[in-house]
Design a protein around this motif. Structure first.
Motif, PDB file in Angstrom:
ATOM      1  N   VAL A  10       3.039  48.483  41.479  1.00  0.00           N
ATOM      2  CA  VAL A  10       2.557  49.852  40.727  1.00  0.00           C
ATOM      3  C   VAL A  10       1.519  49.103  39.755  1.00  0.00           C
ATOM      4  CG1 VAL A  10       2.917  51.572  38.989  1.00  0.00           C
ATOM      5  CG2 VAL A  10       4.751  51.293  40.705  1.00  0.00           C
ATOM      6  N   GLY A  11       0.346  49.785  39.382  1.00  0.00           N
ATOM      7  CA  GLY A  11      -0.685  49.233  38.429  1.00  0.00           C
ATOM      8  C   GLY A  11      -1.223  50.480  37.882  1.00  0.00           C
ATOM      9  N   GLY A  12      -2.356  49.974  36.841  1.00  0.00           N
ATOM     10  CA  GLY A  12      -3.178  51.076  36.501  1.00  0.00           C
ATOM     11  C   GLY A  12      -2.523  52.055  35.626  1.00  0.00           C
ATOM     12  N   LYS A  13      -2.967  53.369  35.562  1.00  0.00           N
ATOM     13  CA  LYS A  13      -2.530  54.277  34.964  1.00  0.00           C
ATOM     14  C   LYS A  13      -0.941  54.659  35.067  1.00  0.00           C
ATOM     15  CE  LYS A  13      -3.192  59.263  34.111  1.00  0.00           C
ATOM     16  NZ  LYS A  13      -3.851  60.492  34.247  1.00  0.00           N
ATOM     17  N   ALA A  14      -0.677  54.538  36.367  1.00  0.00           N
ATOM     18  CA  ALA A  14       0.767  54.556  36.608  1.00  0.00           C
ATOM     19  C   ALA A  14       1.876  53.667  36.325  1.00  0.00           C
ATOM     20  CB  ALA A  14       0.994  54.423  38.364  1.00  0.00           C
ATOM     21  N   ALA A  15       1.339  52.405  35.780  1.00  0.00           N
ATOM     22  CA  ALA A  15       2.120  51.342  35.313  1.00  0.00           C
ATOM     23  C   ALA A  15       2.227  51.903  33.767  1.00  0.00           C
ATOM     24  CB  ALA A  15       1.351  49.979  35.155  1.00  0.00           C
ATOM     25  N   VAL A  16       1.279  52.490  33.163  1.00  0.00           N
ATOM     26  CA  VAL A  16       1.264  52.944  31.875  1.00  0.00           C
ATOM     27  C   VAL A  16       2.248  54.076  31.584  1.00  0.00           C
ATOM     28  CG1 VAL A  16      -0.043  54.183  29.893  1.00  0.00           C
ATOM     29  CG2 VAL A  16      -1.107  52.268  31.067  1.00  0.00           C
ATOM     30  N   GLU A  17       2.101  54.937  32.788  1.00  0.00           N
ATOM     31  CA  GLU A  17       3.227  56.150  32.601  1.00  0.00           C
ATOM     32  C   GLU A  17       4.604  55.547  32.612  1.00  0.00           C
ATOM     33  OE1 GLU A  17       2.436  58.653  31.456  1.00  0.00           O
ATOM     34  OE2 GLU A  17       0.151  58.426  31.593  1.00  0.00           O
ATOM     35  N   ILE A  18       4.978  54.679  33.389  1.00  0.00           N
ATOM     36  CA  ILE A  18       6.153  53.839  33.751  1.00  0.00           C
ATOM     37  C   ILE A  18       6.692  53.611  32.310  1.00  0.00           C
ATOM     38  CG2 ILE A  18       7.440  51.847  34.861  1.00  0.00           C
ATOM     39  CD1 ILE A  18       5.726  52.680  37.189  1.00  0.00           C
ATOM     40  N   GLY A  19       5.648  52.615  31.712  1.00  0.00           N
ATOM     41  CA  GLY A  19       6.291  52.133  30.176  1.00  0.00           C
ATOM     42  C   GLY A  19       6.410  53.302  29.368  1.00  0.00           C
ATOM     43  N   ARG A  20       5.540  54.481  29.476  1.00  0.00           N
ATOM     44  CA  ARG A  20       5.833  55.575  28.388  1.00  0.00           C
ATOM     45  C   ARG A  20       7.261  56.241  28.700  1.00  0.00           C
ATOM     46  NH1 ARG A  20       1.343  58.281  29.130  1.00  0.00           N
ATOM     47  NH2 ARG A  20       0.501  57.145  27.289  1.00  0.00           N
ATOM     48  N   ARG A  21       7.675  56.339  30.134  1.00  0.00           N
ATOM     49  CA  ARG A  21       8.980  56.985  30.474  1.00  0.00           C
ATOM     50  C   ARG A  21      10.146  56.210  30.046  1.00  0.00           C
ATOM     51  NH1 ARG A  21       7.817  61.461  30.005  1.00  0.00           N
ATOM     52  NH2 ARG A  21       9.774  62.108  30.866  1.00  0.00           N
ATOM     53  N   LEU A  22       9.988  54.827  30.239  1.00  0.00           N
ATOM     54  CA  LEU A  22      10.948  53.900  29.723  1.00  0.00           C
ATOM     55  C   LEU A  22      11.282  53.861  28.082  1.00  0.00           C
ATOM     56  CD1 LEU A  22      10.107  51.011  32.057  1.00  0.00           C
ATOM     57  CD2 LEU A  22      12.260  52.321  32.331  1.00  0.00           C
ATOM     58  N   ALA A  23       9.977  54.209  27.481  1.00  0.00           N
ATOM     59  CA  ALA A  23      10.022  54.027  26.051  1.00  0.00           C
ATOM     60  C   ALA A  23      10.745  55.397  25.625  1.00  0.00           C
ATOM     61  CB  ALA A  23       8.713  53.988  25.528  1.00  0.00           C
ATOM     62  N   LYS A  24      10.558  56.512  26.323  1.00  0.00           N
ATOM     63  CA  LYS A  24      11.136  57.744  26.336  1.00  0.00           C
ATOM     64  C   LYS A  24      12.768  57.985  26.464  1.00  0.00           C
ATOM     65  CE  LYS A  24      11.212  62.620  27.362  1.00  0.00           C
ATOM     66  NZ  LYS A  24      10.702  63.714  28.094  1.00  0.00           N
ATOM     67  N   LEU A  25      13.172  56.952  27.440  1.00  0.00           N
ATOM     68  CA  LEU A  25      14.571  56.804  27.874  1.00  0.00           C
ATOM     69  C   LEU A  25      15.248  56.139  26.734  1.00  0.00           C
ATOM     70  CD1 LEU A  25      16.903  57.168  29.513  1.00  0.00           C
ATOM     71  CD2 LEU A  25      16.091  55.107  30.669  1.00  0.00           C
TER      72      LEU A  25
END
Length: 577
Positions: free
Chosen positions: A482-497
């Motif tokens: 995964v890279g780019g914007k999708a990677a940012v969104e993964i980080g955001r979802r993990l932070a929410k968890l």
């Protein structure tokens, strides 16, 4: 957590904290050893190949902060552990020879206890877990756990009924397939029982008959001996002049009686002679009676021998180790009980057949109940995963569940169809993905690219984590591909968890690491090992340098640093959290 002599790690301390902790480092620096160490602390398999070359053993020690009412703490104390100011100390050693030891709260415990505690402490999600989740059986298990009691309660009753049906069916099959063997066994039992019943043996009878046969076989000799003995004691009528013991004894008594009043000692001897006289008279009388009763009866002797032959045949066939008639009688009693059981098998077959039909009907009702609960949970699960995918830069992707059944004429009838069944019900469960509008839903293993698969799996894991009450989640490079914007969104979802649980992420993506509340980096020394100073918590300046290295491969690149600072600022912005 302290790690010593594990893989490339010489001696290092990993300080995890509440919230989101990211673990980064160069490829081969030892990030995987952090995951492996946690696995060992939680009862994972001990691989002696992990022990650093040249040392005797590897050691992993951890300090677990637990709530006062934690079931983990209660279970540990029950096993003999002691808490250290509310914390539980756990350690695991692995020797180079493969031996493994586990300790909880200062007490040596079976490794299985670590596994038991780990199930309530941490959920591990990694690329290997993704591969497992691709299997339909794992997907069904994930759906059932997500559904909770709505599936667990009827599924527990289904499994109990399934077990009972299996037992009844196995017994019924054994009875019907062994019908010929049972008939043969029954015939043999009947023959033996008839043979014993015809003879009517009595316990000890064989011993008495043996004694009688011995006496009858030697009747003449016994009679002659008794007659001669009687004549010697009491006299022979055919020879009145012959001396006998009785006459001599009488003479002796008269001699003593004449002078006994002169000496007490002699008087005592005279009394003893009187006693001998009475005994001699009794013996003589018994001998006379014995000789009169004894009869050499050939007919009776023949009858006794015939009876002994019959009993000997019974003993040979049905006697035990001691070869007694009591054992023959015991065999008859056991045989009668077994024959009654065999004769009752036909009735039992009918009863089991009726019971099997009843259990199959009950199982079908429970299977339908489990299926309905799964269908309801599948809709909720799919909606939640699709919503997560929208946040992971897949706004048009849709996840659905395919819940099907396989026709089987030998199965159970559910909703008017005869379908295959097993210990988990009648449903074949599979997760399907339609990555964009117009695409046909396909199994996720076939319907997603590498990057899409990682996001789908992460979405499934995040949703599943919401239904999983463990306090800590470990994600091991689930963002691969995964890279780019999708990677940012993964980080955001993990932070929410991480707002509701402790989250540890081993990652190679700066977009993910930027969202972490704490950033750890694993660094090797010049000799290729990781020492105590090789796992460090980064401050803000050090995070910028590490993210710059991850972005551009150059720690001090101005462009890379600017990009890293921008990434950190975006991750910390309130609107993103």
């Amino acid at each position: 957590m302290r790690i010593r002599d594990l893989g490339v790690i010489d001696d290092a301390v990993v300080e995890l904290a509440p919230g989101f902790t990211a673990v980064t480092g160069e490829t081969g620096a030892g990030k995987t050893m952090v995951v492996t160490s946690l696995g060992l602390l939680l009862g994972g398999r001990a691989d002696p190949g992990l022990v650093r070359h040249g040392v005797g053993r590897a050691v992993v020690e951890g300090r677990l902060e637990l709530p006062a009412d934690s079931p983990v703490a209660a279970r540990a104390v029950e096993a003999g552990a002691e808490l250290d100011d509310g914390a539980l100390l756990v350690s695991r050693t692995v020797s180079a020879e493969g031996r493994s030891r586990a300790y909880v709260g200062g007490r040596a415990v079976p490794v299985g206890l670590l596994t038991e505690l780990g199930e309530d402490l941490i959920a591990v999600h990694g690329q290997t877990d993704q591969q497992r989740l691709l299997r339909p059986a794992r997907q069904r298990g994930a759906l059932d756990r997500y559904a909770g009691e709505s599936v667990a309660e009827p599924l527990a009753r289904y499994r109990e009924t399934y077990r009972a049906l299996r037992e009844v069916s196995a017994t019924l099959e054994e009875l019907t397939t062994r019908a010929r063997e049972r008939a043969q066994e029954a015939d043999l039992l009947r023959f033996g029982l008839d043979e014993i019943a015809a003879a009517e043996p009595v316990a000890g009878e064989d011993v008495e008959l043996a004694a009688e046969a011995e006496r009858l076989g030697h009747a003449d000799a016994l009679s002659s001996a008794a007659t001669l003995a009687h004549a010697a004691l009491a006299g022979d009528p055919a020879d009145p002049e012959a001396l006998d013991a009785g006459t001599l004894l009488a003479q002796s008594r008269r001699a003593l009686d004449a002078v006994r009043h002169h000496d007490e000692r002699l008087a005592a001897l005279a009394d003893r002679l009187n006693e001998v006289g009475y005994l001699l008279a009794d013996v003589a009388g018994d001998l006379a009676g014995y000789a009169d009763d004894l009869d050499a009866d050939p007919v009776r002797l023949a009858a006794v021998e015939d009876r002994r032959a019959v009993l000997a045949q019974l003993l040979r066939k049905y006697g035990g180790e001691e070869n007694t008639l009591a054992e023959v009688i015991a065999w008859a009693e056991a045989g009668s009980a077994r024959l009654a059981e065999l004769d009752g098998d036909d009735e039992r077959i009918d009863q089991l057949g009726a019971q099997e039909t009843e259990l199959r009907a009950e199982l079908a009702e429970l299977a339908a109940e489990v299926s309905a609960a799964r269908q309801a949970a599948a809709g909720r699960f799919a909606e939640a995963v699709s919503a997560e995918l929208a946040e992971l830069a897949m706004p048009h992707a849709r996840v659905t569940f395919s819940i099907t059944r396989v026709d089987d004429l030998a199965g159970i009838e559910v909703d008017g169809r005869s379908v295959a069944y097993g210990p988990h019900g009648v449903d074949e469960v599979e997760v399907l993905l339609a990555p964009h509008p117009g695409a046909q839903p396909r199994p996720i293993a076939k319907g997603a690219s590498g990057g899409e698969l990682s996001r789908v799996m992460l979405a499934v894991e995040v949703v599943f984590a919401g239904a999983d009450p463990v306090p800590t989640y470990l994600f091991d490079e689930v963002d691969a591909g995964v890279g780019g914007k999708a990677a940012v969104e993964i980080g955001r979802r993990l932070a929410k968890l991480a707002e509701t649980a402790q989250v540890v992420v081993v990652t190679h993506l700066p977009q993910v690491a930027a969202f972490a509340d704490r950033h750890l980096v694993v660094e090797k020394t010049n000799d290729g090992t990781v020492t105590r100073s090789g796992v460090k918590v980064l401050n803000d300046e050090e995070r910028v340098r590490e993210l710059s290295r991850m972005l551009a491969g150059l720690e001090d690149s101005e462009l890379g640093r600017a990009h890293a600072e921008e990434l950190l600022a975006a991750a910390r912005a309130p609107r993103h959290r």
